[in-house]
Design a protein around this motif. Structure first.
Motif, PDB file in Angstrom:
ATOM      1  N   LEU A  30       0.819  -1.211   0.000  1.00 42.65           N
ATOM      2  CA  LEU A  30       0.000   0.000   0.000  1.00 42.65           C
ATOM      3  C   LEU A  30       0.850   1.257   0.000  1.00 42.65           C
ATOM      4  N   ASP A  31       2.010   1.205   0.593  1.00 43.93           N
ATOM      5  CA  ASP A  31       2.904   2.364   0.600  1.00 43.93           C
ATOM      6  C   ASP A  31       3.471   2.667  -0.777  1.00 43.93           C
ATOM      7  N   SER A  32       3.448   1.658  -1.664  1.00 45.40           N
ATOM      8  CA  SER A  32       4.094   1.806  -2.968  1.00 45.40           C
ATOM      9  C   SER A  32       3.150   1.755  -4.158  1.00 45.40           C
ATOM     10  N   VAL A  33       1.997   1.135  -3.974  1.00 40.22           N
ATOM     11  CA  VAL A  33       1.050   0.944  -5.084  1.00 40.22           C
ATOM     12  C   VAL A  33      -0.307   1.535  -4.687  1.00 40.22           C
ATOM     13  N   PRO A  34      -0.887   2.407  -5.496  1.00 41.30           N
ATOM     14  CA  PRO A  34      -2.173   3.018  -5.145  1.00 41.30           C
ATOM     15  C   PRO A  34      -3.359   2.087  -5.400  1.00 41.30           C
ATOM     16  N   LEU A  35      -3.532   1.130  -4.510  1.00 39.05           N
ATOM     17  CA  LEU A  35      -4.654   0.201  -4.625  1.00 39.05           C
ATOM     18  C   LEU A  35      -5.936   0.868  -4.138  1.00 39.05           C
ATOM     19  N   ASP A  36      -7.026   0.610  -4.845  1.00 38.85           N
ATOM     20  CA  ASP A  36      -8.325   1.155  -4.446  1.00 38.85           C
ATOM     21  C   ASP A  36      -9.064   0.231  -3.491  1.00 38.85           C
ATOM     22  N   VAL A  37      -8.920  -1.076  -3.708  1.00 31.64           N
ATOM     23  CA  VAL A  37      -9.656  -2.080  -2.947  1.00 31.64           C
ATOM     24  C   VAL A  37      -8.721  -3.250  -2.660  1.00 31.64           C
ATOM     25  N   LEU A  38      -8.891  -3.887  -1.499  1.00 37.87           N
ATOM     26  CA  LEU A  38      -8.153  -5.096  -1.165  1.00 37.87           C
ATOM     27  C   LEU A  38      -9.082  -6.301  -1.292  1.00 37.87           C
ATOM     28  N   GLN A  39      -8.524  -7.416  -1.726  1.00 37.06           N
ATOM     29  CA  GLN A  39      -9.291  -8.655  -1.861  1.00 37.06           C
ATOM     30  C   GLN A  39      -8.548  -9.747  -1.105  1.00 37.06           C
ATOM     31  N   PHE A  40      -9.215 -10.355  -0.122  1.00 35.34           N
ATOM     32  CA  PHE A  40      -8.573 -11.342   0.736  1.00 35.34           C
ATOM     33  C   PHE A  40      -9.065 -12.736   0.388  1.00 35.34           C
ATOM     34  N   HIS A  41      -8.118 -13.617   0.073  1.00 33.51           N
ATOM     35  CA  HIS A  41      -8.440 -14.953  -0.427  1.00 33.51           C
ATOM     36  C   HIS A  41      -8.014 -16.066   0.508  1.00 33.51           C
ATOM     37  N   GLY A  42      -7.507 -15.739   1.692  1.00 33.48           N
ATOM     38  CA  GLY A  42      -7.012 -16.778   2.579  1.00 33.48           C
ATOM     39  C   GLY A  42      -7.948 -17.047   3.740  1.00 33.48           C
ATOM     40  N   ASP A  43      -7.374 -17.102   4.933  1.00 31.82           N
ATOM     41  CA  ASP A  43      -8.140 -17.384   6.145  1.00 31.82           C
ATOM     42  C   ASP A  43      -8.288 -16.134   7.015  1.00 31.82           C
ATOM     43  N   GLU A  44      -8.220 -14.991   6.400  1.00 34.03           N
ATOM     44  CA  GLU A  44      -8.240 -13.730   7.140  1.00 34.03           C
ATOM     45  C   GLU A  44      -9.554 -13.537   7.909  1.00 34.03           C
ATOM     46  N   THR A  45      -9.419 -13.094   9.143  1.00 33.10           N
ATOM     47  CA  THR A  45     -10.587 -12.792   9.969  1.00 33.10           C
ATOM     48  C   THR A  45     -11.144 -11.426   9.588  1.00 33.10           C
ATOM     49  N   PRO A  46     -12.370 -11.114  10.025  1.00 32.09           N
ATOM     50  CA  PRO A  46     -12.892  -9.764   9.771  1.00 32.09           C
ATOM     51  C   PRO A  46     -11.961  -8.674  10.294  1.00 32.09           C
ATOM     52  N   ALA A  47     -11.405  -8.859  11.486  1.00 29.12           N
ATOM     53  CA  ALA A  47     -10.509  -7.844  12.049  1.00 29.12           C
ATOM     54  C   ALA A  47      -9.269  -7.659  11.180  1.00 29.12           C
ATOM     55  N   GLU A  48      -8.736  -8.757  10.649  1.00 30.42           N
ATOM     56  CA  GLU A  48      -7.556  -8.657   9.787  1.00 30.42           C
ATOM     57  C   GLU A  48      -7.883  -7.958   8.476  1.00 30.42           C
ATOM     58  N   CYS A  49      -9.046  -8.198   7.939  1.00 31.14           N
ATOM     59  CA  CYS A  49      -9.445  -7.543   6.691  1.00 31.14           C
ATOM     60  C   CYS A  49      -9.677  -6.052   6.877  1.00 31.14           C
ATOM     61  N   GLU A  50     -10.103  -5.681   8.071  1.00 37.69           N
ATOM     62  CA  GLU A  50     -10.461  -4.288   8.333  1.00 37.69           C
ATOM     63  C   GLU A  50      -9.318  -3.477   8.931  1.00 37.69           C
ATOM     64  N   ALA A  51      -8.114  -4.052   8.949  1.00 38.12           N
ATOM     65  CA  ALA A  51      -6.973  -3.391   9.582  1.00 38.12           C
ATOM     66  C   ALA A  51      -6.304  -2.344   8.698  1.00 38.12           C
ATOM     67  N   PHE A  52      -6.827  -2.156   7.485  1.00 37.02           N
ATOM     68  CA  PHE A  52      -6.184  -1.251   6.530  1.00 37.02           C
ATOM     69  C   PHE A  52      -7.166  -0.163   6.105  1.00 37.02           C
ATOM     70  N   SER A  53      -6.638   0.946   5.674  1.00 32.54           N
ATOM     71  CA  SER A  53      -7.484   2.081   5.304  1.00 32.54           C
ATOM     72  C   SER A  53      -7.958   1.943   3.859  1.00 32.54           C
ATOM     73  N   ARG A  54      -8.538   0.787   3.541  1.00 29.74           N
ATOM     74  CA  ARG A  54      -9.045   0.530   2.193  1.00 29.74           C
ATOM     75  C   ARG A  54     -10.338  -0.270   2.290  1.00 29.74           C
ATOM     76  N   PRO A  55     -11.248  -0.065   1.351  1.00 25.86           N
ATOM     77  CA  PRO A  55     -12.385  -0.989   1.228  1.00 25.86           C
ATOM     78  C   PRO A  55     -11.849  -2.381   0.872  1.00 25.86           C
ATOM     79  N   TYR A  56     -12.656  -3.410   1.167  1.00 23.40           N
ATOM     80  CA  TYR A  56     -12.179  -4.752   0.841  1.00 23.40           C
ATOM     81  C   TYR A  56     -13.321  -5.659   0.405  1.00 23.40           C
ATOM     82  N   PHE A  57     -12.933  -6.696  -0.364  1.00 25.68           N
ATOM     83  CA  PHE A  57     -13.801  -7.816  -0.708  1.00 25.68           C
ATOM     84  C   PHE A  57     -13.304  -9.031   0.064  1.00 25.68           C
ATOM     85  N   ARG A  58     -14.223  -9.897   0.448  1.00 24.64           N
ATOM     86  CA  ARG A  58     -13.826 -11.175   1.054  1.00 24.64           C
ATOM     87  C   ARG A  58     -14.159 -12.287   0.088  1.00 24.64           C
TER      88      ARG A  58
END
Length: 214
Positions: free
Chosen positions: A73-101
């Motif tokens: 995120l510090d290097s690439v201007p991503l608009d949205v994050l997409q999590f494909h592993g075993d990430e918990t809701p808290a882990e998905c929400e730990a960043f200042s970006r919208p996300y898909f699960r």
């Protein structure tokens, strides 16, 4: 409702440009080293820099450490994050970006209950379940298994291509469709004509949905 489109697993500038010019709403960049479609930060920067306005850039991660995601995120201007592993809701929400699960359609999994846990997600992406593979399988799952009471907008993935995406739009009526292998000549290398045909098929069915002929 217009069904949106995402071309995922982009690894080359020319493929991103073709997707944007053909009308894709979003492209996906894979930051998962085990994927044949993985990109480096340097590759991602070049791809994003070549995109025209109003194309959403989605970054895909699989069980990545928080520091790893933040470094991207510090290097690439991503608009949205997409999590494909075993990430918990808290882990998905730990960043200042919208996300898909992303959820894989494992037999016996209560998809509706699981998706409801991710209340902060912009949408839920449903993909085929193949043991040990986190997306990009090219496999299609039984769309009849999709619950009607999903808590979030549905992004449909898994084995889509120009020949079946029209049926997917008509039968499932998802918020968006996501394709990777279905528009490739080899993993990570897209085929311009396949991209155009895929997006045209979605466009034609969108037109029929909007005018009420479906």
């Amino acid at each position: 409702m217009r069904v949106r489109t995402k071309i995922c697993g982009i690894t080359r500038v020319e493929d991103a440009v073709v997707a944007a010019q053909a009308g894709a709403d979003a492209i996906g960049l894979v930051f998962y080293a085990k994927s044949p479609r993985a990109v480096s930060v340097a590759q991602a920067q070049k791809i994003v820099a070549a995109l025209p306005p109003f194309v959403t850039v989605v970054g895909l991660f699989v069980n990545a450490a928080r520091s790893e995601v933040n470094a991207v995120l510090d290097s690439v201007p991503l608009d949205v994050l997409q999590f494909h592993g075993d990430e918990t809701p808290a882990e998905c929400e730990a960043f200042s970006r919208p996300y898909f699960r992303a959820l894989r359609m494992q037999p016996g999994l209560d998809i509706a209950a699981l998706s409801a846990q991710y209340s902060g997600a912009q949408g839920v992406l449903l993909d085929a379940w193949v043991p040990g593979v986190h997306g990009g399988t090219g496999e299609r799952f039984d769309w009849a298994r999709i619950p009607e009471n999903l808590a979030k907008p549905l992004i449909l993935a898994g084995g889509l291509n120009a020949d079946n995406v029209g049926q997917a739009v008509r039968q499932v009526q998802p918020w968006a469709v996501d394709v990777s292998g279905g528009v490739e000549v080899s993993p990570g290398i897209k085929d311009a004509e396949k991209i155009r045909k895929f997006l045209y098929a979605v466009h034609m069915n969108n037109t029929q949905l909007c005018d009420g002929s479906l």
